[in-house]
Design an enzyme around this catalytic site. Structure first.
Site, PDB file in Angstrom:
ATOM      1  N   GLU A 197      -5.726  -8.030  -0.601  1.00 43.93           N
ATOM      2  CA  GLU A 197      -6.033  -7.073   0.637  1.00 43.93           C
ATOM      3  C   GLU A 197      -7.762  -7.876  -0.088  1.00 43.93           C
ATOM      4  O   GLU A 197      -7.848  -7.383  -1.093  1.00 43.93           O
ATOM      5  CB  GLU A 197      -5.616  -6.491   1.077  1.00 43.93           C
ATOM      6  CG  GLU A 197      -4.100  -7.533   1.906  1.00 43.93           C
ATOM      7  CD  GLU A 197      -3.701  -6.035   2.706  1.00 43.93           C
ATOM      8  OE1 GLU A 197      -4.698  -5.073   3.267  1.00 43.93           O
ATOM      9  OE2 GLU A 197      -2.142  -5.426   3.159  1.00 43.93           O
ATOM     10  N   GLU A 224       0.636  -1.348  -0.195  1.00 42.35           N
ATOM     11  CA  GLU A 224      -0.120   0.662  -0.227  1.00 42.35           C
ATOM     12  C   GLU A 224       0.758   1.234   0.023  1.00 42.35           C
ATOM     13  O   GLU A 224       0.742   2.145   1.317  1.00 42.35           O
ATOM     14  CB  GLU A 224      -0.498   0.010   1.363  1.00 42.35           C
ATOM     15  CG  GLU A 224      -1.587  -1.127   1.303  1.00 42.35           C
ATOM     16  CD  GLU A 224      -2.978  -1.444   2.475  1.00 42.35           C
ATOM     17  OE1 GLU A 224      -4.586  -1.560   2.061  1.00 42.35           O
ATOM     18  OE2 GLU A 224      -2.876  -0.480   3.287  1.00 42.35           O
TER      19      GLU A 224
END
Length: 486
Positions: A385, A192
């Site tokens: 995710e 991320e």
């Protein structure tokens, strides 16, 4: 190319599995020569809506270093995968995992981040983990940096704010690429990466006491250093093993306009651009033009070295991986009711349900974002995710009935399949937190994602015994049927 047929389901070699992060899972924070990490100085939140992951100062770090316990720093203990990895991987195998997305703790390999020689005990641990995965034919998908770095690099040079951190990272990557070149095929550089716009957790740079203008400057400069490091690592990885597939990782925030008002549509477009800026750089190998105006208007002046543009162009990733938990809504005047979410606050969408933590549940948004990212980049995509954080109850008979999680995952996988039928090249799906672990944002345990329940509470009490939730057997059937039996 026009075809009369189109995919009706997932590829035969689709990578079904689960995902975790070392700093939320492993424990063993001070064992076998491991150094302290940035994740291990972030205090737990006082309540589940209080995000503290970027509220770090020099003083709070000194306090954390002096505290040798896990009481206020639950990521130090994780759920003790360090001593239970064989049992956990066996459970993953029982579900039929084809892939396991995990991260390596940089400070296990280089305790201070910048040593010239690695810590052999740390390397041996991951040797054992990869060998155990290979025993069950589970493909590791390894993130090099997942919200943690050696704390010593923060203390010495303020983390990624310093360009010197690039060489430390590339040395670390070189060691693990060579060590595991026959054990790992899929790699991700930074988890991320866009989290760097929020500060310490993503950059390891202390900036919480700075002005907003100063924060933007230090954060985007730190991110530039990560872009360069990622590109260099991609290039060196391909040189070590041309069969490596090296991707980036983005926290994807699909943004909708609050109304059809063109001003709201433009506001949503700008939010999406700021989110996809990171993949623009890592896939296309250059800064997009729209960022020239954004950075200039915010008085951010990046220090570009003479060869940086060449480095970015030569180090583009092979595929895009991303997290997707929710969508958000925005307007030109921020007039709507507010909602919370994964790093991003937006406005409430009246058409969506929310989780116990206020995250808006939007399965169709996953299909939308898959299509938009495929059309924008035309490189393979992987969802690494996706999941539902919830309070699970361990019944007296050892059962955990989590129909709400099954419902969430069922609806998202349906939309994944729709996107594949739309023509999206989707490589795999690793559901987040396949085993319960410590929350990234609040460091609590009660926000559970897993198919596997771990007996531990927010204060670290419990047996650490593993239990199968109802979703465990449901996901087993999903994988066995390659997504046709939902």
């Amino acid at each position: 190319m026009y075809k009369t047929d189109y995919p009706k389901g997932f590829k035969k070699d689709f990578l079904w599995g689960g995902a975790t992060a070392a700093n939320q899972l492993e424990g063993g924070w001070d064992q076998d020569g491991k150094g302290m990490t940035t994740a291990e100085v972030i205090r737990k939140a006082e309540n589940k809506m209080n995000l503290t992951f970027n509220e770090v100062t020099k003083e709070s770090i000194e306090e954390a270093i002096a505290d040798k316990t896990t009481d206020n720093y639950p990521k130090r203990r994780g759920v003790d995968f360090y001593h239970n990895y064989k049992e956990d991987i066996k459970l993953f195998s029982e579900m039929g995992f084809k892939a396991y997305r995990m991260s390596m703790a940089w400070a296990r390999i280089f305790p201070n981040g910048d040593e010239t020689e690695p810590n052999e005990a740390g390397l041996l641990f991951y040797d054992k983990v990869f060998d155990e995965l290979a025993k069950y034919n589970i493909e590791p998908v390894v993130t090099l940096s997942h919200y943690e770095m050696p704390l010593a690099l923060t203390v010495k040079q303020n983390g990624w704010a310093s360009r010197d951190t690039i060489s430390s990272f590339t040395r670390y990557a070189d060691i693990v690429f060579k060590r595991y070149q026959d054990k790992v095929k899929y790699w991700l550089t930074f988890n991320e990466i866009n989290a760097g716009t929020f500060g310490f957790m993503g950059t390891g740079a202390i900036d919480s006491t700075l002005t907003e203008k100063e924060q933007l400057q230090i954060r985007y400069q730190a991110l530039h250093h990560q872009f360069i490091a990622s590109a260099l690592v991609v290039k060196q990885g391909h040189k070590i093993n041309p069969e490596f597939k090296i991707g980036n990782m983005l926290a994807r925030m699909q943004t909708y306009p609050l109304t059809p008002n063109p001003d709201d549509v433009r506001a949503a477009q700008e939010n999406d651009n700021l989110n996809l800026f990171f993949t623009d750089v890592q896939v296309r190998g250059e800064y997009p033009e729209y960022m020239n105006r954004y950075l200039s208007e915010n008085d951010v002046k990046l220090n570009f070295q003479p060869n940086d543009e060449v480095i970015l162009k030569e180090g583009t990733v092979d595929f895009i991986s991303f997290s997707y938990y929710m969508s958000t809504v925005t307007s030109a005047n921020n007039a709507g009711d507010k909602s919370v979410g994964n790093m991003l606050n937006g406005e409430k969408n009246p058409y969506l349900e929310t989780s116990e933590w206020g995250w808006q549940i939007d399965p169709v948004g996953l299909r939308i974002t898959l299509n938009e990212m495929w059309n924008r980049y035309r490189v393979p995509l992987m969802i690494v995710e996706n999941g539902l954080g919830a309070v699970d109850t361990l019944e007296a008979d050892g059962k955990i009935h989590d129909d709400y999680r099954i419902k969430y995952l069922h609806e998202h996988i349906i939309q994944m399949k729709e996107a594949v039928m739309d023509g999206v090249d989707l490589m795999g799906y690793t559901m987040w937190g396949c085993i319960d672990l410590i929350s990234a944002s609040t460091s609590e345990m009660s926000k559970r994602y897993g198919f596997i329940y771990v007996d531990q509470d927010d204060n670290g009490n419990g047996t650490l015994r593993r239990y199968k939730k109802d979703s465990f057997n449901w996901y087993k059937q999903v994988i066995k049927s390659n997504g046709s039996n939902l």
